[in-house]
Scaffold this motif. Structure first.
Motif, mmCIF file in Angstrom:
data_model
loop_
_atom_site.group_PDB
_atom_site.id
_atom_site.type_symbol
_atom_site.label_atom_id
_atom_site.label_comp_id
_atom_site.label_asym_id
_atom_site.label_seq_id
_atom_site.Cartn_x
_atom_site.Cartn_y
_atom_site.Cartn_z
ATOM 1 N N PHE A 168 13.919 2.811 -12.988
ATOM 2 C CA PHE A 168 13.477 3.631 -11.868
ATOM 3 C C PHE A 168 12.440 4.602 -12.400
ATOM 4 N N GLU A 169 11.205 4.485 -11.918
ATOM 5 C CA GLU A 169 10.126 5.285 -12.492
ATOM 6 C C GLU A 169 9.154 5.742 -11.422
ATOM 7 N N LYS A 170 8.369 6.722 -11.790
ATOM 8 C CA LYS A 170 7.265 7.160 -10.949
ATOM 9 C C LYS A 170 5.980 6.806 -11.669
ATOM 10 N N ARG A 171 5.076 6.147 -10.947
ATOM 11 C CA ARG A 171 3.813 5.732 -11.554
ATOM 12 C C ARG A 171 2.698 6.699 -11.181
ATOM 13 N N TYR A 172 1.833 6.944 -12.148
ATOM 14 C CA TYR A 172 0.740 7.890 -11.970
ATOM 15 C C TYR A 172 -0.605 7.175 -12.146
ATOM 16 N N TYR A 202 12.660 7.858 -14.646
ATOM 17 C CA TYR A 202 13.763 8.672 -14.164
ATOM 18 C C TYR A 202 15.111 8.141 -14.661
ATOM 19 N N PHE A 203 15.251 6.833 -14.686
ATOM 20 C CA PHE A 203 16.555 6.241 -15.001
ATOM 21 C C PHE A 203 16.323 4.851 -15.568
ATOM 22 N N ARG A 204 16.914 4.548 -16.723
ATOM 23 C CA ARG A 204 16.748 3.229 -17.314
ATOM 24 C C ARG A 204 18.069 2.724 -17.878
ATOM 25 N N PHE A 226 12.804 13.166 -25.539
ATOM 26 C CA PHE A 226 11.603 13.536 -24.780
ATOM 27 C C PHE A 226 11.597 12.964 -23.360
ATOM 28 N N GLU A 227 12.786 12.648 -22.848
ATOM 29 C CA GLU A 227 12.908 12.127 -21.491
ATOM 30 C C GLU A 227 13.600 13.116 -20.554
#
Length: 270
Positions: A1-5, A124-126, A195-196
């Motif tokens: 679950f991630e946010k892409r930039y 966010y979550f892996r 670092f997460e």
């Protein structure tokens, strides 16, 4: 679950090692964090061990070199000179105080001199967090092993992270106690989720801020000998302050006033 930039190079400009294009050093991992990475055999790193101290980055948990740029390692095709007087080390302005630069999340392939960019994702979550969350909860509930009706033990869950392809650290032995496994799970979270944005919250919910956030921040002094070898000596950099009240944020005074006496300030913040 991630946010892409969108594509950018801001993270690289901030965190590239000093001396590499327009790098500004940015986040510099501490010796405390580096020391938390085990030896390849699964035993703790120990500065008192002359073999460990002589070559402190050899035969370590492979995640160390995934997380951190260390002295004399290769970055963008050249050896990083983090020793005193080196091209990327002290006493140069903005050189790392700790003796390390950040590697995790930094795109080594970019040419900052030409403004090159790359796409970014914030996770966010892996999967590894799922295993580690499960391991921690199961260990607190049942210890390293569980009743036969439950398929995956705490020990199996944390070992799934450690022994996976690309890391291949030794499995934690089945003879550990609940307290021993708790310590190992906490260290595993520190290394795997580095670092997460987890450590800040982990040490607070575990109520160990005085021993972690309040600890002495350490670095390493690196000296290049005339024969080309290196001498590594851990050093104290600065003592951080952590007070018990810092486990909670202060409640804004405006909210306390609006509550008409129903909200009281968190302990220590009056």
């Amino acid at each position: 679950f991630e946010k892409r930039y969108p594509a950018s190079n801001t993270w690289e400009v901030i965190n590239y090692p000093l001396g590499y294009q327009t790098g500004r050093s940015g986040t510099c991992p501490t010796q405390n964090f580096v020391d938390a990475h085990e030896m390849r055999t699964g035993v703790p790193f120990d500065w008192k061990n002359p073999v460990h101290a002589a070559d402190p980055y050899a035969n370590r948990d492979p995640r160390l070199l995934m997380n951190v740029i260390v002295n004399n390692s290769i970055w963008k095709g050249t050896n990083v000179q983090l020793w005193e007087g080196g091209l990327n080390g002290k006493p140069l302005f903005r050189a790392s105080k700790t003796g390390y630069y950040l590697k995790k999340y930094v795109d080594e392939t970019l040419n900052l001199a030409t403004g090159q960019t790359s796409a970014k994702q914030w996770i966010y979550f892996r999967l590894s967090e799922i295993y580690l969350n499960y391991a921690e909860a199961m260990n607190e509930a049942f210890g390293p092993s569980v009743p036969d009706t439950l398929k995956v033990t705490a020990l199996q869950a944390v070992n799934a992270v450690r022994t996976r392809t690309g890391v291949a650290m030794p499995a934690i032995a089945a003879v550990v106690t609940k307290d021993e496994l708790r310590t190992k799970i906490r260290n595993e979270r520190m290394i795997e989720l580095a670092f997460e944005d987890h450590r800040f919250w982990d040490v607070r919910r575990w109520m160990i801020g005085d021993n972690t956030l309040g600890a002495m921040i350490k670095g390493v002094k690196i000296t290049r000998e005339t024969n080309g070898t290196f001498k590594y000596v851990p050093i104290d950099l600065e003592k951080r302050v952590f007070l018990e009240k810092m486990y909670l944020y202060p409640i804004p005074q405006s909210e306390i006033v609006k509550s008409n006496g129903n909200i009281i300030q968190n302990p220590g913040w009056n």
